[in-house]
Design a protein around this motif. Structure first.
Motif, PDB file in Angstrom:
ATOM      1  N   ILE A  43      21.599  29.902  36.164  1.00 37.42           N
ATOM      2  CA  ILE A  43      22.260  31.193  36.351  1.00 37.42           C
ATOM      3  C   ILE A  43      23.740  30.940  36.109  1.00 37.42           C
ATOM      4  N   ILE A  44      24.279  31.576  35.085  1.00 34.21           N
ATOM      5  CA  ILE A  44      25.638  31.313  34.611  1.00 34.21           C
ATOM      6  C   ILE A  44      26.479  32.568  34.789  1.00 34.21           C
ATOM      7  N   VAL A  45      27.657  32.439  35.378  1.00 32.19           N
ATOM      8  CA  VAL A  45      28.546  33.578  35.596  1.00 32.19           C
ATOM      9  C   VAL A  45      29.890  33.299  34.924  1.00 32.19           C
ATOM     10  N   ASN A  46      30.287  34.196  34.009  1.00 31.36           N
ATOM     11  CA  ASN A  46      31.622  34.161  33.410  1.00 31.36           C
ATOM     12  C   ASN A  46      32.407  35.343  33.948  1.00 31.36           C
ATOM     13  N   THR A  47      33.464  35.063  34.701  1.00 30.69           N
ATOM     14  CA  THR A  47      34.206  36.140  35.342  1.00 30.69           C
ATOM     15  C   THR A  47      35.706  35.860  35.255  1.00 30.69           C
ATOM     16  N   GLY A  48      36.512  36.671  35.922  1.00 29.60           N
ATOM     17  CA  GLY A  48      37.955  36.488  35.910  1.00 29.60           C
ATOM     18  C   GLY A  48      38.664  37.517  35.053  1.00 29.60           C
ATOM     19  N   HIS A 171      17.370  30.555  31.191  1.00 28.96           N
ATOM     20  CA  HIS A 171      18.794  30.668  31.477  1.00 28.96           C
ATOM     21  C   HIS A 171      19.194  32.149  31.464  1.00 28.96           C
ATOM     22  N   VAL A 172      20.047  32.532  32.422  1.00 26.23           N
ATOM     23  CA  VAL A 172      20.573  33.896  32.453  1.00 26.23           C
ATOM     24  C   VAL A 172      22.083  33.815  32.636  1.00 26.23           C
ATOM     25  N   ALA A 173      22.823  34.448  31.729  1.00 25.80           N
ATOM     26  CA  ALA A 173      24.281  34.488  31.826  1.00 25.80           C
ATOM     27  C   ALA A 173      24.723  35.908  32.132  1.00 25.80           C
ATOM     28  N   LEU A 174      25.649  36.045  33.068  1.00 24.71           N
ATOM     29  CA  LEU A 174      26.153  37.349  33.494  1.00 24.71           C
ATOM     30  C   LEU A 174      27.669  37.342  33.332  1.00 24.71           C
ATOM     31  N   THR A 175      28.199  38.323  32.593  1.00 22.26           N
ATOM     32  CA  THR A 175      29.635  38.328  32.323  1.00 22.26           C
ATOM     33  C   THR A 175      30.308  39.550  32.928  1.00 22.26           C
ATOM     34  N   GLY A 176      31.636  39.492  32.968  1.00 22.23           N
ATOM     35  CA  GLY A 176      32.437  40.595  33.473  1.00 22.23           C
ATOM     36  C   GLY A 176      33.313  40.157  34.628  1.00 22.23           C
ATOM     37  N   ASN A 178      35.518  40.358  38.207  1.00 22.10           N
ATOM     38  CA  ASN A 178      35.213  40.746  39.591  1.00 22.10           C
ATOM     39  C   ASN A 178      33.756  40.499  39.975  1.00 22.10           C
ATOM     40  N   ALA A 179      33.232  39.331  39.612  1.00 19.47           N
ATOM     41  CA  ALA A 179      31.865  38.982  40.024  1.00 19.47           C
ATOM     42  C   ALA A 179      31.771  38.995  41.546  1.00 19.47           C
ATOM     43  N   LYS A 180      30.715  39.553  42.057  1.00 20.06           N
ATOM     44  CA  LYS A 180      30.518  39.639  43.508  1.00 20.06           C
ATOM     45  C   LYS A 180      30.244  38.249  44.091  1.00 20.06           C
ATOM     46  N   ASP A 181      30.678  38.073  45.351  1.00 20.48           N
ATOM     47  CA  ASP A 181      30.521  36.777  46.019  1.00 20.48           C
ATOM     48  C   ASP A 181      29.061  36.347  46.084  1.00 20.48           C
ATOM     49  N   ALA A 182      28.168  37.294  46.323  1.00 22.52           N
ATOM     50  CA  ALA A 182      26.750  36.953  46.433  1.00 22.52           C
ATOM     51  C   ALA A 182      26.206  36.409  45.120  1.00 22.52           C
ATOM     52  N   LEU A 183      26.701  36.914  44.006  1.00 24.02           N
ATOM     53  CA  LEU A 183      26.271  36.424  42.705  1.00 24.02           C
ATOM     54  C   LEU A 183      26.824  35.027  42.452  1.00 24.02           C
ATOM     55  N   ILE A 184      28.083  34.818  42.793  1.00 28.82           N
ATOM     56  CA  ILE A 184      28.697  33.498  42.643  1.00 28.82           C
ATOM     57  C   ILE A 184      27.945  32.472  43.486  1.00 28.82           C
ATOM     58  N   GLU A 185      27.509  32.878  44.662  1.00 29.83           N
ATOM     59  CA  GLU A 185      26.811  31.962  45.562  1.00 29.83           C
ATOM     60  C   GLU A 185      25.481  31.495  44.968  1.00 29.83           C
ATOM     61  N   VAL A 186      24.754  32.397  44.322  1.00 32.66           N
ATOM     62  CA  VAL A 186      23.428  32.043  43.806  1.00 32.66           C
ATOM     63  C   VAL A 186      23.504  31.348  42.445  1.00 32.66           C
ATOM     64  N   ALA A 187      24.657  31.423  41.785  1.00 34.98           N
ATOM     65  CA  ALA A 187      24.799  30.878  40.432  1.00 34.98           C
ATOM     66  C   ALA A 187      24.844  29.346  40.442  1.00 34.98           C
ATOM     67  N   ASP A 188      24.444  28.776  39.293  1.00 34.84           N
ATOM     68  CA  ASP A 188      24.541  27.331  39.089  1.00 34.84           C
ATOM     69  C   ASP A 188      25.848  26.939  38.406  1.00 34.84           C
ATOM     70  N   GLU A 192      35.744  30.950  35.802  1.00 35.51           N
ATOM     71  CA  GLU A 192      36.691  32.055  35.961  1.00 35.51           C
ATOM     72  C   GLU A 192      37.761  31.952  34.893  1.00 35.51           C
ATOM     73  N   MET A 193      37.824  32.957  34.031  1.00 38.59           N
ATOM     74  CA  MET A 193      38.832  33.002  32.984  1.00 38.59           C
ATOM     75  C   MET A 193      40.153  33.481  33.593  1.00 38.59           C
ATOM     76  N   THR A 194      41.212  32.694  33.422  1.00 41.92           N
ATOM     77  CA  THR A 194      42.512  33.023  33.996  1.00 41.92           C
ATOM     78  C   THR A 194      43.404  33.657  32.928  1.00 41.92           C
ATOM     79  N   LEU A 195      44.008  34.776  33.253  1.00 42.20           N
ATOM     80  CA  LEU A 195      44.908  35.453  32.320  1.00 42.20           C
ATOM     81  C   LEU A 195      46.296  34.827  32.397  1.00 42.20           C
ATOM     82  N   VAL A 196      46.771  34.309  31.287  1.00 38.92           N
ATOM     83  CA  VAL A 196      48.140  33.776  31.203  1.00 38.92           C
ATOM     84  C   VAL A 196      49.011  34.718  30.382  1.00 38.92           C
ATOM     85  N   LYS A 197      48.544  35.061  29.172  1.00 42.25           N
ATOM     86  CA  LYS A 197      49.240  36.044  28.330  1.00 42.25           C
ATOM     87  C   LYS A 197      48.174  36.863  27.614  1.00 42.25           C
TER      88      LYS A 197
END
Length: 212
Positions: A43-48, A171-176, A178-188, A192-197
């Motif tokens: 379970i993959i989460v791309n967030t930030g 495999h399941v990837a979830l993007t977007g 403001n990922a919810k804490d519960a989703l982050i907890e269950v993910a493998d 988190e993508m950090t905005l610089v510019k």
């Protein structure tokens, strides 16, 4: 004061020192890798707030295509957009990657919460169908975190399904953002993508090949 001399090394000495250092790193790396034997569907989460969440997800989809692994995409928000990744997959790789554009745009564009909720639920039903399919190895749920953020979908239902019903090797990837804490907890795997510019802040609009 006495003069100080700097030690100089010949190119041969520097090459030997580098080779020795890299050999030690390789030995340490090999030792770590020897303990990693298991495989599982992640379970993959791309967030930030930074750019690249969907792009990273589609990068994994392209890897699956290259390895001839059946895969699928469900887009929860950008369904009304003519994106490059959608065009590429539908025109050239539809035999191995299913693509479902279920959204109609960001919520401020539709201005119809009931319709947004209905579309999100329709997308989630399709997502569950694809994830349950034992022939599909990777499912990308693009921008589902936005639907979860606005409570178009029940986070508990999503987390419970991923935890209890996802096939072990899928495999399941979830993007977007403001990922919810519960989703982050269950993910493998969580990134988190950090905005610089971002050019948008300088008045540059989204451009073909970069944004879509």
């Amino acid at each position: 004061m006495p003069e100080t001399s700097q030690t100089t090394h010949s190119p041969e000495d520097m090459a030997d020192r580098h080779a020795s250092k890299m050999a030690k790193k390789k030995a340490a790396r090999d030792k770590i890798m020897a303990t990693k034997e298991g495989e599982k569907g992640l379970i993959i989460v791309n967030t930030g707030a930074g750019k690249g969440k969907s792009s990273a997800g589609f990068g994994m989809i392209l890897r699956c295509i290259a390895h001839e692994m059946p895969c699928a995409v469900v887009q929860f928000i950008k369904g009304a957009w003519d994106t490059g990744e959608r065009r590429l997959i539908e025109e050239h790789f539809s035999n191995i990657c299913q693509f479902y554009a279920m959204g109609e745009g960001f919520t401020w564009e539709t201005q119809d919460r009931a319709r947004d909720v209905a579309m999100a639920k329709r997308g989630w039903e399709k997502a569950k169908e694809l994830i349950r399919n034992p022939e599909i190895r990777f499912v990308l749920l693009d921008e589902i975190n936005i639907a979860l953020r606005y409570d178009y979908l029940d986070i508990d239902e999503v987390v419970t399904f991923l935890r209890d019903e996802k096939p072990p090797m899928t495999h399941v990837a979830l993007t977007g953002r403001n990922a919810k804490d519960a989703l982050i907890e269950v993910a493998d795997l969580v990134t988190e993508m950090t905005l610089v510019k971002h050019p948008f802040r300088s008045g540059i609009k989204g451009q073909k090949g970069v944004e879509f």
